[in-house]
Design a protein around this motif. Structure first.
Motif, PDB file in Angstrom:
ATOM      1  N   LYS A 265      59.915 -94.261 -24.511  1.00  0.00           N
ATOM      2  CA  LYS A 265      61.230 -95.037 -23.842  1.00  0.00           C
ATOM      3  C   LYS A 265      60.893 -94.714 -22.418  1.00  0.00           C
ATOM      4  N   ASN A 266      60.161 -93.612 -22.068  1.00  0.00           N
ATOM      5  CA  ASN A 266      59.987 -93.518 -20.651  1.00  0.00           C
ATOM      6  C   ASN A 266      58.750 -94.345 -19.862  1.00  0.00           C
ATOM      7  N   GLY A 267      57.987 -95.010 -20.881  1.00  0.00           N
ATOM      8  CA  GLY A 267      56.934 -95.853 -20.176  1.00  0.00           C
ATOM      9  C   GLY A 267      55.615 -95.060 -20.412  1.00  0.00           C
ATOM     10  N   THR A 268      55.394 -94.136 -21.147  1.00  0.00           N
ATOM     11  CA  THR A 268      54.362 -93.508 -21.210  1.00  0.00           C
ATOM     12  C   THR A 268      53.567 -93.941 -22.548  1.00  0.00           C
ATOM     13  N   GLY A 269      52.197 -94.002 -22.308  1.00  0.00           N
ATOM     14  CA  GLY A 269      51.278 -94.809 -23.418  1.00  0.00           C
ATOM     15  C   GLY A 269      50.832 -93.482 -24.098  1.00  0.00           C
ATOM     16  N   TRP A 270      50.646 -93.376 -25.573  1.00  0.00           N
ATOM     17  CA  TRP A 270      49.837 -92.483 -26.139  1.00  0.00           C
ATOM     18  C   TRP A 270      48.857 -93.167 -26.935  1.00  0.00           C
ATOM     19  N   VAL A 271      47.736 -92.761 -26.718  1.00  0.00           N
ATOM     20  CA  VAL A 271      46.681 -93.608 -27.222  1.00  0.00           C
ATOM     21  C   VAL A 271      45.885 -92.664 -28.272  1.00  0.00           C
ATOM     22  N   SER A 272      45.897 -93.190 -29.476  1.00  0.00           N
ATOM     23  CA  SER A 272      45.180 -92.422 -30.450  1.00  0.00           C
ATOM     24  C   SER A 272      43.575 -93.096 -30.770  1.00  0.00           C
ATOM     25  N   THR A 273      42.540 -92.130 -30.460  1.00  0.00           N
ATOM     26  CA  THR A 273      41.432 -92.727 -30.546  1.00  0.00           C
ATOM     27  C   THR A 273      40.412 -92.040 -31.468  1.00  0.00           C
ATOM     28  N   LEU A 274      39.245 -92.304 -31.384  1.00  0.00           N
ATOM     29  CA  LEU A 274      38.244 -91.891 -32.514  1.00  0.00           C
ATOM     30  C   LEU A 274      37.882 -90.382 -31.829  1.00  0.00           C
ATOM     31  N   THR A 275      38.026 -90.202 -30.633  1.00  0.00           N
ATOM     32  CA  THR A 275      37.610 -88.758 -29.985  1.00  0.00           C
ATOM     33  C   THR A 275      38.834 -87.808 -29.630  1.00  0.00           C
ATOM     34  N   GLY A 276      39.937 -88.155 -29.873  1.00  0.00           N
ATOM     35  CA  GLY A 276      41.130 -87.449 -29.609  1.00  0.00           C
ATOM     36  C   GLY A 276      42.207 -88.286 -29.019  1.00  0.00           C
ATOM     37  N   LEU A 277      43.293 -87.569 -28.381  1.00  0.00           N
ATOM     38  CA  LEU A 277      44.604 -88.346 -28.083  1.00  0.00           C
ATOM     39  C   LEU A 277      44.541 -88.237 -26.492  1.00  0.00           C
ATOM     40  N   TYR A 278      44.952 -89.400 -25.893  1.00  0.00           N
ATOM     41  CA  TYR A 278      44.990 -89.796 -24.583  1.00  0.00           C
ATOM     42  C   TYR A 278      46.576 -89.972 -24.343  1.00  0.00           C
ATOM     43  N   ILE A 279      46.731 -89.773 -22.976  1.00  0.00           N
ATOM     44  CA  ILE A 279      48.001 -90.401 -22.449  1.00  0.00           C
ATOM     45  C   ILE A 279      47.659 -91.472 -21.332  1.00  0.00           C
ATOM     46  N   VAL A 280      48.506 -92.475 -21.003  1.00  0.00           N
ATOM     47  CA  VAL A 280      48.423 -93.251 -20.044  1.00  0.00           C
ATOM     48  C   VAL A 280      49.841 -93.244 -19.184  1.00  0.00           C
ATOM     49  N   THR A 281      49.841 -92.903 -17.968  1.00  0.00           N
ATOM     50  CA  THR A 281      51.101 -92.749 -17.224  1.00  0.00           C
ATOM     51  C   THR A 281      51.153 -93.495 -16.277  1.00  0.00           C
ATOM     52  N   ALA A 282      52.142 -94.104 -15.739  1.00  0.00           N
ATOM     53  CA  ALA A 282      52.345 -94.986 -14.508  1.00  0.00           C
ATOM     54  C   ALA A 282      51.380 -96.314 -14.659  1.00  0.00           C
ATOM     55  N   LYS A 283      50.800 -96.621 -15.690  1.00  0.00           N
ATOM     56  CA  LYS A 283      50.105 -97.691 -15.893  1.00  0.00           C
ATOM     57  C   LYS A 283      48.933 -97.692 -15.173  1.00  0.00           C
ATOM     58  N   ASN A 284      48.453 -96.562 -14.893  1.00  0.00           N
ATOM     59  CA  ASN A 284      47.191 -96.522 -13.830  1.00  0.00           C
ATOM     60  C   ASN A 284      46.420 -95.318 -14.158  1.00  0.00           C
ATOM     61  N   ALA A 285      46.894 -94.458 -14.960  1.00  0.00           N
ATOM     62  CA  ALA A 285      46.102 -92.955 -15.038  1.00  0.00           C
ATOM     63  C   ALA A 285      46.079 -92.604 -16.485  1.00  0.00           C
ATOM     64  N   ILE A 286      44.894 -92.156 -16.919  1.00  0.00           N
ATOM     65  CA  ILE A 286      44.769 -91.599 -18.348  1.00  0.00           C
ATOM     66  C   ILE A 286      44.389 -90.254 -18.392  1.00  0.00           C
ATOM     67  N   LYS A 287      44.898 -89.408 -19.150  1.00  0.00           N
ATOM     68  CA  LYS A 287      44.564 -88.132 -19.266  1.00  0.00           C
ATOM     69  C   LYS A 287      44.121 -87.631 -20.844  1.00  0.00           C
ATOM     70  N   LYS A 288      43.254 -86.828 -21.006  1.00  0.00           N
ATOM     71  CA  LYS A 288      43.071 -86.412 -22.431  1.00  0.00           C
ATOM     72  C   LYS A 288      43.687 -85.237 -22.757  1.00  0.00           C
ATOM     73  N   ILE A 289      44.437 -85.052 -23.719  1.00  0.00           N
ATOM     74  CA  ILE A 289      45.154 -83.888 -24.006  1.00  0.00           C
ATOM     75  C   ILE A 289      43.974 -82.962 -24.826  1.00  0.00           C
ATOM     76  N   ASN A 290      44.079 -81.605 -24.253  1.00  0.00           N
ATOM     77  CA  ASN A 290      43.159 -80.956 -25.071  1.00  0.00           C
ATOM     78  C   ASN A 290      43.533 -80.293 -26.485  1.00  0.00           C
TER      79      ASN A 290
END
Length: 703
Positions: A265-290
């Motif tokens: 709802k707040n516009g954050t993208g949660w990306v499920s991938t083959l190597t782990g979970l990432y989040i995309v914030t402000a539509k321009n930055a991607i971070k991997k979750i440890n």
């Protein structure tokens, strides 16, 4: 799996570094009752119950227990296949469950499945997967299936629609109930369903396309359509503004093959991938979750298949082989700062300034500095291999440090030793210092096992009880020191409390020497003052005491504490008391006269704390030394209150058999009968906090 050649030209991307971020996830798997560890889909129904699709059946989860629903070849009312790929709910409360082989409608009240066949001969073939069920805000469910494409209406009926909808790969509804999808030519399209007719409008091609990769859409509430590669290739997320009909310049590269993308709802993208979970914030930055147990993050490592946000804003992540885990945004109120040694206990803490922490541990003293990413990292380590029992900053910004079996050291803000006191070469008469406190006049109070010393400077001090002879003032073993709002000094001791005024003149004592003492036989571990001036006294066996108007009132497990062993207590800026115990942290809310217990299930990184290692910093945060590191609690963001949890009856059983009592009156025949009611609660992830009460109308109407 055959690899694909990626033809993307990354020079055109607005690239972003992949930074790691430490989120707190709590995991569940087969050891907790899940039927199988590969979780392909997650859904919360209208009753608040969670449903999970695995490779070995459908699971329901009420926050405490799992229930399994599996395929049985001899029973046509069971699910059509054990491999569950998708779950959603219609407006009538029926679950629709897509499997590797067939579609099912599930009646939660009867526990029976109805197998749905949309195309001819589907009943007789092996296969026919339903990987995605698209639901509108009106609870209409789209079922793209070629000639069998259908919509489940709000009335629960199946309505055949134009097969043209199948040209869009797994389309998604936006909050205006418009469908968005990408066709086989890589073109973004919209679709509108009017009765049985489907009208498709082609808008624009993706900025870069790879004909070997299919793209999916996720529609965000702000009108931005997220387009991402599905399945077996890494790629990028593109953003389309549905209002301006233009692609945004922002493009985010994803460094791994994408299984699924969910936008919150707040516009954050949660990306499920083959190597782990990432989040995309402000539509321009991607971070991997440890995914790191040493950082107290139980997110399964490796392949993440699916993410889901429930109505309580928890994020759920299903993995390929590690079960599932959930993250609550409130977990961010508890931050863990670890040293460079995994699971190293923090025994003492003080803040030099906003950018520097000093952490004492069982293995030395650490100076922690903020780096360019505003994260604290180890800048220096002193007294390696020694246990630090206390540290405090004085008014000259010097750091006073107590080293077990060694003595007292005074350091500059840069970590240089300017003075040292040992038993052999000073009048301290002990190597074991238990606590350090700097009062409002700049005096440093040194609490030891043989009395206390009050330093007026690094070179001068006033000693009290040089020999352990006088026990009339609460004893000589001093564990803690506290200055109240009236400038009185409270010393917590092994058999009581001694109180001095601001001029260090004796005022009174409160004994805890024996069972006839005001505080019954117990060691005093610390004290604090609340907003209205009451003193709160922590003990090692009797819980807490409130001292007001010369009267003591005890608070123990009988009054809601989770343990009577209190390691330390402090008052926050909201007027609440925080007490570390052997069973979590207890928070007392004066307005409710109630204790709340917080532990790892609430997001705290640890349940094991260190005696005396609790501290309120200049920002009003509470910092606690634990077995995992330093926990910083943002108390201003934590709201504790009673509320009614809406319960929904999900099943009624008469003599062990489900009955249709939810849709018609329950008639119980004469004789020996047992009636069981089953219900779910949206807040069931914290079932230990829920008090259950019920009343049977017509039976319990009195009183």
């Amino acid at each position: 799996m055959k690899p694909f050649l990626l033809l993307y030209c990354f020079a055109f991307f607005i690239t972003t570094a992949v930074a790691q971020s430490n989120y707190r996830f709590i995991a569940y798997n087969v050891s907790n009752g899940l039927s199988q560890n590969s979780v392909h889909c997650i859904y919360q129904d209208s009753d608040g119950k969670l449903w999970l699709g695995t490779q070995d059946g459908l699971n329901s989860f009420d926050g405490r227990n799992f229930k399994h629903y599996k395929y049985n070849a001899a029973d046509s009312t069971t699910i059509s296949d054990q491999f569950v790929l998708s779950i959603t709910e219609d407006a009538q409360g029926f679950l629709w469950v897509g499997t590797r082989s067939g579609l099912n409608r599930f009646n939660k009240r009867t526990g029976k499945f109805e197998r749905i066949y949309l195309i001819a001969n589907e009943q007789n073939i092996i296969g026919g997967p339903y990987p995605h069920l698209t639901v509108s805000t009106h609870k209409e469910i789209l079922l793209p299936r070629g000639a069998g494409s259908s919509v489940v209406t709000k009335q629960g009926a199946l309505l055949k629609i134009d097969s043209a909808i199948s040209s869009l790969y797994l389309p998604a509804y936006d909050n205006q109930n418009k469908l968005w999808g990408i066709n086989q030519n890589g073109e973004l399209c919209t679709a509108v369903i009017n009765n049985q007719t489907v009208q498709i409008t082609t808008l624009s091609k993706l900025p870069i396309t790879n004909q070997q990769v299919k793209y999916r859409c996720a529609a965000a509430d702000d009108g931005i359509i997220w387009c991402y590669p599905a399945g077996i290739a890494a790629g990028a997320v593109y953003f389309f503004n549905s209002h301006t009909k233009q692609w945004l310049n922002n493009t985010v590269a994803v460094p791994a093959p994408v299984n699924h993308l969910m936008v919150t709802k707040n516009g954050t993208g949660w990306v499920s991938t083959l190597t782990g979970l990432y989040i995309v914030t402000a539509k321009n930055a991607i971070k991997k979750i440890n995914a790191d147990a040493s950082l107290n993050n139980e997110l399964p490592a490796g392949n993440i298949l699916y993410t889901y946000q429930d109505r309580q804003h928890n994020i759920w992540a299903g993995s390929a082989n590690g079960g599932f885990a959930y993250y609550n945004p409130e977990f961010d109120n508890y931050n863990l700062l670890s040293t460079n040694v995994a699971n190293e206990a923090v025994t003492a803490v003080t803040d030099a300034d906003a950018n520097t922490h000093w952490l004492g541990s069982a293995n030395g003293l650490y100076r922690m500095k903020k780096n360019d990413s505003a994260a604290f990292t180890v800048a220096e380590k002193l007294f390696s291999g020694s246990r630090i029992t206390a540290c405090v900053k004085d008014q000259q910004n010097n750091i006073w440090t107590a080293v077990q079996n060694d003595g007292l050291y005074i350091l500059t803000a840069a970590g240089k030793i300017i003075k040292a006191y040992h038993q052999e070469d000073s009048s301290l008469q002990t190597k074991n210092i238990l606590y350090l406190q700097c009062d409002s006049k700049g005096r440093v109070h040194v609490c030891t096992e043989r009395g206390f010393y009050i330093f007026t400077s690094a070179e001068k001090w006033i000693s009290h009880y040089k020999a352990p002879k006088d026990i009339s003032r609460g004893g000589y073993y001093v564990l803690h020191c506290y200055e109240d709002k009236q400038k009185n000094i409270w010393y917590s001791k092994h058999i009581g409390i001694e109180v001095l005024d601001e001029n260090l003149q004796f005022k009174f004592t409160i004994s805890s020497e024996n069972n006839n003492s005001p505080i019954k036989r117990s060691i005093i571990t610390g004290c604090t003052q609340d907003d209205v001036g009451n003193m709160w006294i922590a003990t090692l066996s009797n819980g807490l005491y409130r001292f007001a108007n010369n009267n003591l009132q005890q608070f123990s497990t009988a009054q809601g504490l989770s343990s009577n062993i209190i390691y330390g207590v402090v008052n926050d800026n909201e007027g609440r008391l925080w007490a570390t115990t052997t069973a979590g942290i207890n928070v007392y809310v004066p307005q409710q006269n109630r204790f709340y217990t917080l532990n790892t299930k609430d997001g705290l990184p640890a349940d094991d704390y260190v005696l005396g290692a609790i501290y309120k910093n200049s920002n009003g945060q509470i910092q606690v030394g634990s077995s995992k590191g330093l926990i910083t609690i943002n108390t201003a963001n934590i709201f504790l209150q009673n509320k009614k949890a809406a319960a929904h009856i999900t099943d009624v059983k008469l003599n062990g058999e489900s009955v249709a009592a939810l849709v018609q009156p329950l008639v119980i025949p004469p004789g020996n009968n047992t009636v069981s009611f089953y219900f779910s609660i949206a807040e069931a992830l914290q079932p230990r906090s829920i008090i259950y009460q019920y009343r049977m109308k017509g039976v319990d109407d009195t009183g």
